[in-house]
Design an enzyme around this catalytic site. Structure first.
Site, PDB file in Angstrom:
ATOM      1  N   LYS A 179       0.865  -1.040   0.078  1.00 15.86           N
ATOM      2  CA  LYS A 179       0.006   0.137   0.050  1.00 15.86           C
ATOM      3  C   LYS A 179       0.870   1.260  -0.063  1.00 15.86           C
ATOM      4  CE  LYS A 179      -4.106   2.023   2.559  1.00 15.86           C
ATOM      5  NZ  LYS A 179      -4.828   2.050   4.037  1.00 15.86           N
ATOM      6  N   SER A 194      -9.952   1.838   3.052  1.00 14.98           N
ATOM      7  CA  SER A 194      -8.737   2.786   2.122  1.00 14.98           C
ATOM      8  C   SER A 194      -7.826   1.878   1.381  1.00 14.98           C
ATOM      9  CB  SER A 194      -8.099   3.721   3.044  1.00 14.98           C
ATOM     10  OG  SER A 194      -7.291   3.187   3.961  1.00 14.98           O
ATOM     11  N   SER A 198     -10.117  -0.278   7.066  1.00 16.26           N
ATOM     12  CA  SER A 198      -9.381  -0.288   5.767  1.00 16.26           C
ATOM     13  C   SER A 198      -8.820  -1.670   5.175  1.00 16.26           C
ATOM     14  CB  SER A 198      -8.388   0.835   5.589  1.00 16.26           C
ATOM     15  OG  SER A 198      -9.364   2.173   5.458  1.00 16.26           O
TER      16      SER A 198
HETATM   17  N1  GLN Z   1     -13.260   4.259   6.369  1.00 19.38           N
HETATM   18  C1  GLN Z   1     -12.669   4.828   7.727  1.00 19.38           C
HETATM   19  C2  GLN Z   1     -12.137   6.028   7.584  1.00 19.38           C
HETATM   20  O1  GLN Z   1     -12.484   6.757   6.872  1.00 19.38           O
HETATM   21  C3  GLN Z   1     -11.456   3.764   8.018  1.00 19.38           C
HETATM   22  C4  GLN Z   1     -10.451   4.313   7.023  1.00 19.38           C
HETATM   23  C5  GLN Z   1      -9.110   3.495   7.404  1.00 19.38           C
HETATM   24  O2  GLN Z   1      -9.275   2.405   8.206  1.00 19.38           O
HETATM   25  N2  GLN Z   1      -7.958   3.824   7.309  1.00 19.38           N
HETATM   26  O3  GLN Z   1     -11.605   6.769   8.468  1.00 19.38           O
END
Ligand code: GLN
Length: 510
Positions: A80, A155, A179
Site C-alpha cells: 500500500k 482505504s 481499511s
Molecule cells: N473508512 C474509515 C475512515 O475513513 C476507515 C479508514 C481506514 O481504516 N484507514 O476513516
C-alpha cells in the site's frame, strides 16, 4: 494448465522450491499483467519493475546457492502506498506527497525484504487512508475487478483490487477503522487487522496513531498467515509495538483451535453473534449469506451464542471524532516547508502554509482536519473529544464482557456489498458504512474478513454483477492465530475464496 496468476500462494511456494519456474519468471509475469490490465482497475500508483527484477534475480541466486530466506523468498507482493519505501515514491494517495521519495523503509517493508519478498509496486488508496471506497485518491478511483462500475472499498482498495485482479499473490494494507477488512470484503479476499501493537507502525504514514495497524491481505487465511509471520513482531522504533513472542501463524492454522476429544471439529467453540450487528441497516441478502456461513460452522460443532455490544450505536460517532482529532495533529507536519507539496511563489509564511495545504490536500482530508481541529479546541474538547474517549472505553468493556461468553465474535464486515462508484456523495452516508468495523479499532482487537458468498441484487439491481460478501471474525487480544485457524477451517469447507473475478479470468499470451 493453470496460468501462473491463478495459482495459489502455496502453489507458488512449492513451484519455486521445486525449480518449476524462477522468481524472475513469476515477477515478469505479474509485471506484464499489471502493465496490460491495470488501466481498467487503477490499483497501482507506482510500479517498480527495475527494483522487482533485481530483487527477483537475487532471490533466484539464493535459491541456486541453497540460501533462501524462508518460504516467501521470491514471491511478489504489492505494498500500500502508505508504507515508506526507500528510493521509491510514497504518496499516501495525496497530491501533498506526489513528489515525496522516501529516504527510508517502513519496518514491515524491511521485514518483507528480509524474507525475500519482491515488491512489484505501490497500491492506490484513499487520500491519507481517509475513506471507505478508494475514490478520494489524488490518482483517481480504484475500480472493483468483480464489476468496474463498483468501488473496491477503502482505504486499502488498491491492494484489494490488485489481489482480486490477480496482479499479485499478496498485499499489505492498513486498517484504522476497517481499511483492510472492508475492501477485502468488497473484493472477495481475506484480510486481517492484527491486535494494536502486533505490527510496527514505523514508516507507516500516520492517520490516527492510536487506531492505525498494518496487516496482511491475500486470497485465503493461509496466505495471510504466511504474510503475518513476516510482518508481526516487536520494533523498538514504534513505542506502541508490543514485545511479546510471535506465533507461527502458518503451523497454527491447524493447531490453534482446541482439538475436541470426541465429536465434531469445532465442538465447543463458542461463536458470539452481537445482536446489534444483525438488526436494521444490514442488507437482507448479506444477512442470508452470513446465516448460511454460520450454519456451516454450527454443523462443525460450533455453538452460536448471542452477545450484547450495547455501545455499538455510538461507535461511528466516537470514531469520527477521535480519528479526525488525531489526523488533524498528524497532518500538521505537511506545511510546505520541510517536504511534500509547496505552492508556487508564496508571498509570505502564512501564504506558504495556507496555499500549500489548501492546494495539496483534497476535500475529504480537509473535512477531517476541520472536524478534528474543532473537536480539540478549547470549549469543545470536553463535550466532544473527551466524551468520545469515554465512549471508546465503554466499547472496549463491551467486548471484554462479550468475550466472557464466547471465544470469537462473528458478524458482517459491511452492511452491503460494494456500492456503485459515485453513489455515496454524502460523507455521512460513507461514514455509516463503517458501522461494523470501527469498534474493533477503538478497542484495539484483532479481526479478519473472509468471503462467504456473492450478492447479485444489491441496491435493487435484479441480476446485477456478482459482488462478494464478507464475514467478519473478531478475536480477543493476540488471538490472530485462532482467527486465522477458524477462517482456514471454513475455507477448507467452502469455495467462496477460490472464485475468480472477470479481470482475473483474463489471461494474456505471456
Ligand atoms: N473508512 C474509515 C475512515 O475513513 C476507515 C479508514 C481506514 O481504516 N484507514 O476513516
Amino acid at each position: 494448465m493453470t496460468p501462473l496468476h491463478l495459482k495459489t500462494l502455496a502453489q507458488h511456494i512449492q513451484a519455486l522450491a521445486q525449480h518449476d519456474y524462477t522468481s524472475v519468471r513469476l515477477t515478469e509475469y505479474y509485471l506484464n499483467r499489471i502493465e496490460q490490465l491495470d488501466g481498467h482497475i487503477n490499483s497501482f500508483i507506482s510500479i517498480t519493475p527495475e527494483h522487482a527484477l533485481n530483487a527477483a534475480q537475487a532471490s533466484d541466486t539464493r535459491r541456486q546457492n541453497g540460501t533462501t530466506l524462508g518460504p516467501l523468498d521470491g514471491i511478489p507482493i504489492a505494498h500500500k502506498d502508505i508504507f515508506c519505501t526507500q528510493g521509491v515514491k510514497t504518496s499516501c494517495g495525496s497530491k501533498m506527497l506526489d513528489n515525496f521519495i522516501s529516504p527510508y523503509n517502513a519496518h514491515i517493508v524491511e521485514q518483507c525484504q528480509q524474507a525475500g519478498l519482491i515488491m512489484l509496486g505501490k497500491t492506490n488508496m484513499d487520500e491519507f487512508a481517509m475513506g471507505s471506497s478508494s475514490e478520494s485518491s489524488y490518482y483517481g478511483p480504484v475500480k472493483n475487478p468483480w464489476s468496474t462500475a463498483h468501488v473496491a472499498g477503502g482505504s486499502s482498495g488498491g491492494a484489494a483490487a490488485a489481489l482480486a485482479a490477480h496482479f499479485a499473490p499478496l498485499a499489505t494494507g492498513t486498517d484504522t477503522g476497517g481499511s483492510i477488512r472492508q475492501p477485502a470484503a468488497f473484493c472477495g479476499l481475506t484480510g486481517l487487522k492484527p491486535t494494536y501493537g502486533r505490527v510496527s507502525r514505523f514508516g507507516v504514514i500516520a492517520y490516527a496513531s492510536s487506531l492505525d495497524q498494518a496487516g496482511p491481505m491475500g486470497h485465503s487465511a493461509e496466505d495471510c498467515a504466511y504474510l503475518l509471520n513476516v510482518m508481526a513482531g516487536h520494533d523498538a522504533r514504534d513505542s506502541t509495538s508490543i514485545d511479546r513472542p510471535v506465533d507461527d501463524y502458518v503451523s497454527a492454522l491447524t493447531t490453534a483451535l482446541p482439538a475436541p476429544a470426541t465429536g465434531k471439529p469445532l465442538e465447543g467453540l463458542r461463536i458470539g453473534l452481537p445482536k446489534q450487528y444483525f438488526q436494521q441497516g444490514l442488507d437482507p441478502d448479506i444477512k442470508a449469506h452470513l446465516d448460511s456461513a454460520l450454519a456451516v460452522l454450527e454443523r462443525q460443532g460450533a455453538v452460536l451464542v448471542e452477545v450484547d455490544l450495547a455501545m455499538s450505536n455510538a461507535a461511528i460517532s466516537a470514531y469520527y471524532l477521535i480519528a479526525p482529532a488525531e489526523a488533524s495533529a498528524n497532518l500538521s507536519r505537511y506545511d510546505g516547508v520541510r517536504y511534500g507539496y509547496r505552492c508556487a511563489n508564496p508571498t509570505d509564511l502564512t501564504d506558504l502554509y495556507q496555499r500549500s495545504r489548501g492546494e495539496g490536500f483534497g476535500p475529504e482530508v480537509k473535512r477531517r482536519i476541520l472536524i478534528g481541529t474543532y473537536a480539540l479546541s478549547a470549549g469543545y474538547y470536553d463535550a466532544y473529544y473527551l466524551k468520545a474517549q469515554k465512549v471508546r472505553r465503554l466499547i472496549a468493556e463491551d467486548f471484554k464482557a462479550a468475550f466472557g461468553h464466547c471465544d470469537v465474535i462473528a458478524g458482517p464486515t459491511a452492511p452491503t456489498a460494494a456500492f456503485a462508484m459515485g453513489a455515496k456523495q454524502d460523507p455521512i452516508a460513507m461514514y455509516l458504512g463503517d458501522i461494523y468495523t470501527v469498534a474493533v479499532n477503538l478497542a484495539g482487537l484483532p479481526a479478519l474478513s473472509m468471503p462467504c458468498g456473492f450478492d447479485t441484487s444489491y441496491a435493487g439491481e435484479t441480476d446485477g454483477p456478482r459482488l462478494p460478501v464478507g464475514l467478519q471474525l473478531i478475536g480477543n487480544y493476540w488471538q490472530e492465530a485462532q482467527l486465522l485457524a477458524l477462517a482456514h477451517h471454513f475455507q477448507g469447507l467452502t469455495d467462496w475464496h477460490t472464485q475468480f473475478s472477470p479481470i482475473a479470468a483474463q489471461t494474456l499470451g505471456a
